[in-house]
Design a protein around this motif. Sequence first.
Motif, PDB file in Angstrom:
ATOM      1  N   ARG A   1       6.502  -1.685  -1.209  1.00 60.76           N
ATOM      2  CA  ARG A   1       5.974  -1.150   0.043  1.00 60.76           C
ATOM      3  C   ARG A   1       6.055  -2.177   1.162  1.00 60.76           C
ATOM      4  O   ARG A   1       6.427  -1.862   2.292  1.00 60.76           O
ATOM      5  N   ARG A   2       5.710  -3.417   0.835  1.00 62.09           N
ATOM      6  CA  ARG A   2       5.714  -4.475   1.844  1.00 62.09           C
ATOM      7  C   ARG A   2       7.127  -4.798   2.332  1.00 62.09           C
ATOM      8  O   ARG A   2       7.319  -5.240   3.450  1.00 62.09           O
TER       9      ARG A   2
ATOM     10  N   ARG B   1       3.448  -2.302  -4.845  1.00 58.41           N
ATOM     11  CA  ARG B   1       2.942  -2.899  -3.605  1.00 58.41           C
ATOM     12  C   ARG B   1       3.974  -3.833  -2.972  1.00 58.41           C
ATOM     13  O   ARG B   1       4.085  -3.890  -1.741  1.00 58.41           O
TER      14      ARG B   1
ATOM     15  N   THR C   1       1.733  -1.798 -10.745  1.00 55.88           N
ATOM     16  CA  THR C   1       1.040  -1.709  -9.458  1.00 55.88           C
ATOM     17  C   THR C   1       1.524  -2.793  -8.501  1.00 55.88           C
ATOM     18  O   THR C   1       1.770  -2.544  -7.312  1.00 55.88           O
TER      19      THR C   1
END
Length: 231
Positions: free
Chosen positions: A191-192, A188, A184
């Motif tokens: 994505r950033r 994330r 996870t």
Amino acid sequence: MNAAIPHPDCSDLSDAELARRFGARDPAAVRAITQRHNQRLFRAAWAVLRNHAEAEDVVQTTYVRAFAAIESFEGRASLSTWLTRIALNEALGRARAARRRRARLDADSVTDLDQYREKLMQGSKAQDGPETAAAVKQVSRLLEAAIAGLPTEFRLVFVMQQVEGLSIEEIAQTLGILPATAKTRLVRARRRLQQALEADLKDSLAGAFPFAGADCAALTERTVAAICGDD
């Protein structure tokens, strides 16, 4: 001082035997361990501290602490994982201490510290030589700054997986978290960074955060002197 056990080639030794020789102050074993793990430990420390000099100091401290605690190495995890945990604990401890120092500063002092933030986030320091020149061509300052801007828990997983090439299971074991949590955090982090990173990110990262050549060799010799030198 314990007598060193001569062994010019330690590449075929098990982790347990390598650790035993390390504990016996065998220079060949110390060199084998440092040369094998310098890069990974440096990257893990940088992922926490975002500063080249601090990360390098953490690596050397890690070997000294590992030598002092070598009898506690039971081989349940790999030597690499054990050393990385020591490095992460040292780096995280320094990060917490730095946060406490900043918390004690008044508003004016905080303003002064902010002037150094950009310099600290540059990550790898400039060096001469073909290794660094190749790395500089592959990785821009923007890329390192983008990674440095990630939250620590995302940055650690990202560097370990994308830069160091560890599996989700290895990351989870090293950090003491569930594989699902590691996955996870990696998602994330990606994505950033999506807008800042190119499609060929993985190839570009191969030379990121260089810690090799003269610096790596110098740290190895300092560690050999610290562990194998006369008391």
